[in-house]
Write a protein that holds these residues in place. Structure first.
Motif: not given
Length: 713
Positions: A582, A604, A606, A629-631, A633, A703, A705, A707, A709
């Motif tokens: 992050n 991942s 995701l 899940q995207e959060h 780190n 991405d 944001n 995240n 990907v």
């Protein structure tokens, strides 16, 4: 009136100058025969927010008297209580500017500027005053005080505020009594989370406005030690006090760097010695006055309550998640050191197993270190919920090596010395792991690398090898990254870190390029902390390269990317994962939205159909208060550490033994294991200790944001 007083004092300080302390000349009779320079005294301004009747003010006066005595009047300390010079936040800011020399304030109020200080506000952290003193006077306290250097304050000591208690207009003796209770608290995320977890509704209100807020019914209750309850008169407006002792309240004594540093070193040392003396004097006085304070409260007709052992346990369980949830904010190195302290108090219990972590928890690799710790802890929580390993509880202990090999060696020696240690997990830095391979082998200590990717960690020359890895092997990663780079261009510029990791990666890249018929290419080697990026600019100026292949950690990667994109055209970048996290994305957010940067990954959360992955994501989000899940780190580090511990547990169960040679043999004989990253089929053999293969690698990108990907094959 307070504002006028403050303004007048600041005008005086600005007029006399000298960075927050000023000089007063004593008048000395002159003689006709000589010009005599009058001796001078330095007056230091000491500000705090407590009333004059408080023990803390008495302690401040004791400190001032000792300073005057030990300096023989060369330094006088002018003590200003009761927010005379502003509230706590204002006093701290003035001290940072050098306009107030000494400030004493509650740890929670320091945490606004120094988040690590929230650690001291954790509920039920210190079982006894002795534990509080030992930890705050020891390594944990030193680490917390050191953090204040970043905001131009010198952390000196923790003064004793006592244990907090609850006052209300009804008894508060059960967990249910907190439901919908409006509680005045200091402005601290941890304190607010504590009461939210108990079902109450916390409301930050200034300390000096709390009594009126209680009278007006804005809040129903408040928390404070007995001394504050009496000095602020809360016992006159509340009918009940619960001696909950749910949290300790330390006060942080700080000096202004800008003013105190101008004093002679001998005088600075006297100030520190007097502060330490006052610390012990204040603790003794505070403790001695508690019975008298309780009598005063009872004499006012207040009902006194205590928590039963059962209810205290319920409150502890309801708030137990707060330490791990806020670990990232407070600092994993600080939390881990505290956990080590409490382990040392109970380590005589034989019915446990230790899994250690030696990683960077405080410097450039701290995001990876925390991810490894969390992944391992989630696996251990699962094991303990199932009864532990062979009936023994598993305990995770993490030690911070700060990116320093000598500290890492000290950590490894300590783990090996502990007879309960079954295995150790390493951190991000391959070179540090390689520095203690011989020590691990000689002691037959099981070691796992859930991140460090240098081939030589595993290919270390030992036939009876006790090192395993659930991560990249850069021999394979170099092939993969090189092929990915050649999809983007035919003439790559290679930029690597000047370390074992970088050099071994470069060797692998060279072999792969040579195999592709590319015998000549340009490479740049950057030192850690590099400031000269002229070689990159020179390479770009020749316009010979059409793709960048990068093997760097976050700091050097950030600077390199800035240089690479000072002007168009922007070359695509294929990168190792060293810079992922992050912090890297936040520092480069605008630029990353313009360029083509992709990097290697092994995992991942995701769109991952694996049921083990889904369960791990759910557990992580629950334990660490993430909403998606995207959060999560550095998910790769979490997953690799989780699978590492579960593979180790699989081997222990298979061996039905905790003897390390038998566990090693069992690891090499595992046929199948359902993991988070994949279903492992023969993850290890006697000659192959890398559990991940090239087919497990894929490229990913950020991405918009931040995240990560996956770019699946």
């Amino acid at each position: 009136m307070k504002i006028a007083h403050l303004s007048l004092l600041l005008l005086l300080l600005l007029f006399v100058g000298v960075g927050g302390y000023y000089l007063q000349s004593r008048s000395t009779p002159s003689t006709p025969s000589a010009s005599i320079v009058p001796p001078s005294t330095t007056t230091l301004i000491f500000a705090h927010h407590m009333p004059k009747e408080s023990v803390l003010h008495e302690t401040a006066l004791h400190f001032a008297a000792e300073v005057a005595r030990k300096t023989q009047g060369a330094i006088t300390v002018s003590v200003h209580p009761n927010q005379e010079l502003g509230n706590s936040h204002e006093m701290l800011e003035l001290s940072r500017l050098g306009k107030i020399d000494i400030v004493l304030t509650a740890s929670a109020k320091v945490s606004t500027a120094s988040p690590s200080m929230q650690f001291a506000d954790l509920p039920f952290l210190f079982p006894t005053r002795e534990d509080a003193y030992a930890m705050l006077d020891g390594k944990v306290g030193q680490m917390l005080l050191k953090e204040l250097n970043a905001i131009d304050l010198m952390g000196v000591a923790f003064w004793d505020g006592g244990y907090k208690n609850i006052t209300a207009n009804r008894p508060i003796t059960t967990l249910e009594d907190f439901t919908n209770l409006d509680v005045r608290v200091m402005k601290s995320r941890i304190i607010m989370e504590q009461y939210t977890a108990l079902g109450a509704k916390p409301l930050p209100i200034d300390f000096h406005e709390t009594k009126q807020a209680l009278i007006d019914g804005i809040v129903d209750a408040q928390e404070n030690p007995l001394s504050e309850i009496v000095t602020m008169g809360f016992h006159h407006v509340q009918s009940d006090v619960t001696l909950s002792h749910h949290s300790y309240l330390p006060y942080v004594l700080t000096f202004s760097h800008k003013s105190i540093s101008k004093l002679p070193l001998a005088q600075q040392q006297i100030l520190i010695e007097c502060a330490q003396d006052a610390t012990h004097w204040g603790r003794k006085t505070t403790h001695a006055k508690d019975p008298q304070l309780l009598e005063t409260i009872q004499a006012a007709g207040v009902h006194i309550h205590t928590l039963s052992a059962h209810e205290k346990t319920r409150l502890q369980k309801a708030t137990a998640h707060i330490m791990s949830q806020f670990e990232e904010v407070m600092g994993a190195h600080i939390v881990s050191k505290a956990q080590e302290y409490f382990y040392d108090q109970k380590s005589s219990d034989d019915a446990h197993i230790v899994i250690g972590i030696d990683a960077d928890l405080s410097m450039g690799g701290k995001e990876a270190g925390l991810a490894i710790k969390r992944g391992a802890q989630l696996a251990i929580d699962r094991l303990n919920a199932q009864g532990g390993l062979l009936g023994k509880k598993v305990i995770l202990l993490a030690k911070d090596h700060q990116g320093i090999s000598t500290q890492a060696q000290e950590n490894i020696d300590a783990f090996i010395k502990n007879p309960h240690t079954l295995a150790i997990l390493g951190g991000k830095h391959s070179a540090i792991i390689s520095s203690y391979v011989d020590t691990l082998q000689k002691s037959q200590m099981l070691f796992f690398s859930p991140w460090g990717a240098a081939p030589s960690i595993i290919e270390n020359g030992y036939s009876d090898n006790y090192l395993f890895r659930v991560s990249l092997n850069d021999k394979e990663a170099a092939k993969f990254l090189t092929h990915e780079a050649l999809k983007k261009g035919k003439n790559p510029l290679i930029i690597v870190e000047n370390s074992l990791w970088g050099k071994e990666a470069l060797e692998g890249i060279q072999r792969t390029l040579n195999a592709q018929g590319i015998g000549t290419f340009q490479s740049i080697i950057l030192n850690r902390g590099e400031t000269d990026f002229g070689a990159i600019r020179e390479a770009l100026a020749r316009h010979e390269n059409d793709v960048i292949l990068m093997v760097l950690n976050s700091q050097e990667a950030q600077k390199s990317i800035e240089v690479l994109h000072e002007s168009a055209p922007y070359l695509p970048i294929v990168s190792h994962w060293g810079m992922v996290g992050n912090a890297f994305y936040k520092a480069n957010k605008t630029l990353l939205q313009k360029i083509d940067l992709r990097f290697i990954q092994t995992f991942s959360f995701l769109k991952n159909p694996n049921k083990e992955s889904k369960q791990l994501a759910q557990n992580y989000m629950h334990d660490y208060a993430k909403t998606a899940q995207e959060h999560i780190n550095v998910a790769t580090g979490v997953a690799q550490a989780y699978d590492t511990v579960m593979l180790l547990a699989h081997a222990v169960q298979k061996a039905q033994s905790l003897e390390r040679p038998k566990v090693k043999a069992a690891l090499e004989a595992i046929e199948r294991h359902e993991g988070v990253i994949k279903t492992y089929r023969t993850p290890f053999t006697a000659t192959m200790h890398d559990a991940l293969r090239q087919e497990d690698f894929f490229m990913a990108k950020f991405d918009n944001n931040g995240n990560i990907v996956p770019l699946r094959k």
